[in-house]
Design a protein around this motif. Structure first.
Motif, PDB file in Angstrom:
ATOM      1  N   ALA A 296      24.750 -83.467  -3.462  1.00  0.00           N
ATOM      2  CA  ALA A 296      24.440 -84.671  -2.700  1.00  0.00           C
ATOM      3  C   ALA A 296      25.129 -85.932  -3.208  1.00  0.00           C
ATOM      4  CB  ALA A 296      22.925 -84.898  -2.681  1.00  0.00           C
ATOM      5  N   MET A 297      25.764 -85.881  -4.364  1.00  0.00           N
ATOM      6  CA  MET A 297      26.466 -87.055  -4.880  1.00  0.00           C
ATOM      7  C   MET A 297      27.917 -87.125  -4.415  1.00  0.00           C
ATOM      8  SD  MET A 297      23.613 -86.939  -6.423  1.00  0.00           S
ATOM      9  CE  MET A 297      23.613 -85.469  -7.442  1.00  0.00           C
ATOM     10  N   GLY A 298      28.369 -86.109  -3.712  1.00  0.00           N
ATOM     11  CA  GLY A 298      29.691 -86.142  -3.106  1.00  0.00           C
ATOM     12  C   GLY A 298      30.815 -85.717  -4.026  1.00  0.00           C
ATOM     13  N   PRO A 299      32.033 -85.574  -3.482  1.00  0.00           N
ATOM     14  CA  PRO A 299      33.208 -85.193  -4.280  1.00  0.00           C
ATOM     15  C   PRO A 299      33.477 -86.219  -5.386  1.00  0.00           C
ATOM     16  CG  PRO A 299      33.665 -84.968  -1.941  1.00  0.00           C
ATOM     17  CD  PRO A 299      32.365 -85.715  -2.052  1.00  0.00           C
ATOM     18  N   ARG A 300      33.759 -85.724  -6.588  1.00  0.00           N
ATOM     19  CA  ARG A 300      34.011 -86.582  -7.748  1.00  0.00           C
ATOM     20  C   ARG A 300      34.605 -85.711  -8.840  1.00  0.00           C
ATOM     21  NH1 ARG A 300      28.919 -84.884  -7.299  1.00  0.00           N
ATOM     22  NH2 ARG A 300      27.712 -84.330  -9.156  1.00  0.00           N
ATOM     23  N   GLN A 301      34.896 -86.318  -9.998  1.00  0.00           N
ATOM     24  CA  GLN A 301      35.615 -85.594 -11.036  1.00  0.00           C
ATOM     25  C   GLN A 301      34.892 -84.333 -11.483  1.00  0.00           C
ATOM     26  OE1 GLN A 301      38.790 -86.504 -11.997  1.00  0.00           O
ATOM     27  NE2 GLN A 301      38.717 -84.415 -12.792  1.00  0.00           N
ATOM     28  N   ALA A 302      33.575 -84.390 -11.637  1.00  0.00           N
ATOM     29  CA  ALA A 302      32.834 -83.208 -12.108  1.00  0.00           C
ATOM     30  C   ALA A 302      33.026 -82.027 -11.163  1.00  0.00           C
ATOM     31  CB  ALA A 302      31.345 -83.528 -12.260  1.00  0.00           C
ATOM     32  N   LEU A 303      33.026 -82.290  -9.850  1.00  0.00           N
ATOM     33  CA  LEU A 303      33.231 -81.212  -8.881  1.00  0.00           C
ATOM     34  C   LEU A 303      34.700 -80.808  -8.805  1.00  0.00           C
ATOM     35  CD1 LEU A 303      30.839 -82.019  -5.889  1.00  0.00           C
ATOM     36  CD2 LEU A 303      30.364 -80.894  -8.075  1.00  0.00           C
TER      37      LEU A 303
ATOM     38  N   SER B  66      23.124 -90.885 -10.484  1.00  0.00           N
ATOM     39  CA  SER B  66      22.870 -91.893  -9.454  1.00  0.00           C
ATOM     40  C   SER B  66      21.457 -91.839  -8.884  1.00  0.00           C
ATOM     41  CB  SER B  66      23.894 -91.748  -8.320  1.00  0.00           C
ATOM     42  OG  SER B  66      25.202 -92.041  -8.775  1.00  0.00           O
ATOM     43  N   PHE B  67      20.819 -90.691  -8.935  1.00  0.00           N
ATOM     44  CA  PHE B  67      19.473 -90.584  -8.383  1.00  0.00           C
ATOM     45  C   PHE B  67      18.478 -91.464  -9.137  1.00  0.00           C
ATOM     46  CE2 PHE B  67      17.968 -87.088  -5.369  1.00  0.00           C
ATOM     47  CZ  PHE B  67      19.022 -87.326  -4.507  1.00  0.00           C
ATOM     48  N   SER B  68      18.817 -91.849 -10.351  1.00  0.00           N
ATOM     49  CA  SER B  68      17.907 -92.692 -11.122  1.00  0.00           C
ATOM     50  C   SER B  68      17.963 -94.152 -10.675  1.00  0.00           C
ATOM     51  CB  SER B  68      18.234 -92.609 -12.618  1.00  0.00           C
ATOM     52  OG  SER B  68      19.545 -93.080 -12.878  1.00  0.00           O
ATOM     53  N   ASP B  69      18.937 -94.510  -9.846  1.00  0.00           N
ATOM     54  CA  ASP B  69      19.054 -95.862  -9.306  1.00  0.00           C
ATOM     55  C   ASP B  69      18.460 -95.879  -7.899  1.00  0.00           C
ATOM     56  OD1 ASP B  69      20.899 -97.750  -7.419  1.00  0.00           O
ATOM     57  OD2 ASP B  69      20.612 -98.635  -9.405  1.00  0.00           O
TER      58      ASP B  69
ATOM     59  N   ILE C 272      22.029 -92.106  -0.785  1.00  0.00           N
ATOM     60  CA  ILE C 272      22.316 -90.673  -0.834  1.00  0.00           C
ATOM     61  C   ILE C 272      21.386 -89.912   0.093  1.00  0.00           C
ATOM     62  CG2 ILE C 272      22.229 -88.628  -2.311  1.00  0.00           C
ATOM     63  CD1 ILE C 272      23.126 -90.522  -4.631  1.00  0.00           C
ATOM     64  N   MET C 273      20.094 -90.241   0.050  1.00  0.00           N
ATOM     65  CA  MET C 273      19.131 -89.532   0.880  1.00  0.00           C
ATOM     66  C   MET C 273      19.353 -89.813   2.361  1.00  0.00           C
ATOM     67  SD  MET C 273      17.536 -87.601  -1.102  1.00  0.00           S
ATOM     68  CE  MET C 273      16.405 -86.970   0.152  1.00  0.00           C
TER      69      MET C 273
ATOM     70  N   CYS D  77      23.220 -77.586  -5.032  1.00  0.00           N
ATOM     71  CA  CYS D  77      22.240 -78.533  -4.517  1.00  0.00           C
ATOM     72  C   CYS D  77      22.213 -78.417  -2.983  1.00  0.00           C
ATOM     73  CB  CYS D  77      22.578 -79.936  -5.004  1.00  0.00           C
ATOM     74  SG  CYS D  77      21.462 -81.257  -4.506  1.00  0.00           S
ATOM     75  N   MET D  78      22.457 -79.505  -2.253  1.00  0.00           N
ATOM     76  CA  MET D  78      22.468 -79.449  -0.788  1.00  0.00           C
ATOM     77  C   MET D  78      23.510 -78.453  -0.279  1.00  0.00           C
ATOM     78  SD  MET D  78      24.596 -82.838   0.477  1.00  0.00           S
ATOM     79  CE  MET D  78      25.130 -82.108   2.022  1.00  0.00           C
ATOM     80  N   GLY D  79      24.562 -78.220  -1.048  1.00  0.00           N
ATOM     81  CA  GLY D  79      25.616 -77.314  -0.631  1.00  0.00           C
ATOM     82  C   GLY D  79      25.220 -75.859  -0.631  1.00  0.00           C
TER      83      GLY D  79
END
Length: 243
Positions: A37-44, A77-80, A87-88, A125-127
Motif C-alpha cells: 500500500a505504500m507504492g513503488p519505491r526503493q525497497a520494492l 508512513s502508516f505512523s503518520d 494511503i487508505m 500486503c494489498m498486493g
C-alpha cells in the motif's frame, strides 16, 4: 537492470518498472509484482531486481495511477496520520475489479518486454489479494501466484479473492504473518477451504513470530531471517511452476 515504462491501462496511463537480470542473461518467463500500500519505491525495486536476477522479467506497476502523483511513502508512513489517510483513500479507491481489468495491459506489457514464456504473480500486503485475483481472471496465462502478508484474502466482501478460487488453475502459495489483523485465522481457514474445494494446488504457511510487512526492508517489522525464508519459498514456487 530496471527501466521505467508507461502502460495504457484500463483507466489511464500507469507508470511501471521493468526489471531484467543484472548479469545480462536472457529471460522469457515473466512475473507481475503487485505492490504493497505504500507504492513503488526503493525497497520494492530491490525486491523486484532480486527476483529478476533469478531469471525473470519482472513488471512492477503502480496500482495507484488513477490518483496522479502521491507520496513518496515508505514502510514507516502508516505512523503518520496524514500519510495514512492518503494511503487508505487510495487503497479503498483502487478496487479488486479495477486491478483485475488492469491485468490485461500488465500482461501485454510483459509480453512486449520479451516475456513470452510462463507467467507468475506475487503480491505483498494489498498486493497479495491482487495476485490471487489476477491468477483467477487470467488463469490461461498465470501459472503460479503467491501472497505474503496479504490482507482480506477471504473476507465477507463480494470481491474477496477466495470467491474466485475455482477459477485458479495455477499453483498458489500463501505466506501468513503470525499475527495479522487483516488476515485472521478464520479467514485463513475460509481460504483453505475455498482453495481445496476449488481443486487448487496450494500451500498456506504460517510464519510464526512475523508481523504484517516482515518481508519488506523499509518496514519497522522487517525480519531478515523471515524474509530469507520467504525468498526461499517464493523462488522455489516459481522455479517449479514456471519451468
Amino acid at each position: 537492470m530496471m527501466k521505467q515504462i508507461e502502460i495504457n491501462a484500463a483507466d489511464g496511463i500507469a507508470t511501471a518498472t521493468i526489471f531484467r537480470p543484472d548479469n545480462g542473461a536472457s529471460a522469457e518467463r515473466g512475473i507481475i509484482f503487485y505492490m504493497d500500500a505504500m507504492g513503488p519505491r526503493q525497497a520494492l525495486y530491490d525486491m523486484a531486481q532480486r527476483l529478476a536476477d533469478s531469471g525473470y522479467i519482472v513488471l512492477l506497476p503502480d496500482l495507484f495511477y488513477r490518483f496522479g502523483a502521491y507520496g513518496p511513502f515508505d514502510g514507516t508512513s502508516f505512523s503518520d496520520p496524514t500519510a495514512r489517510e492518503k494511503i487508505m483513500t487510495m487503497l479503498r479507491g483502487t478496487t479488486q475489479e479495477m486491478t483485475k481489468r488492469d491485468g490485461a495491459s500488465f500482461l501485454d506489457a510483459l509480453t512486449a518486454a520479451g516475456a513470452t514464456g510462463t507467467i507468475g504473480a506475487v503480491g505483498y500486503c494489498m498486493g497479495g489479494a491482487r495476485a490471487l485475483t489476477a491468477a483467477a481472471a487470467y488463469c490461461d496465462r498465470i501459472t503460479a501466484a503467491a501472497s505474503f502478508h496479504g490482507g482480506n484474502l477471504a473476507s465477507d466482501a463480494e470481491d474477496s479473492p477466495h470467491r474466485l478460487a475455482a477459477d485458479i488453475k495455477g499453483r498458489v502459495y500463501i505466506g501468513v504473518a503470525g499475527i495479522d489483523s487483516s488476515f485472521p485465522p478464520e479467514q485463513s481457514a475460509r481460504l483453505a477451504e475455498a482453495l481445496r474445494t476449488g481443486g487448487v494446488d496450494h500451500m498456506i504457511e504460517n510464519y510464526v513470530g512475523m508481523a504484517h510487512g516482515w518481508t519488506v526492508s523499509d518496514h519497522g517489522v522487517y525480519d531478515e531471517t523471515g524474509a530469507e525464508r520467504h525468498w526461499k519459498r517464493l523462488l522455489n514456487l516459481f522455479e517449479e511452476a514456471l519451468a
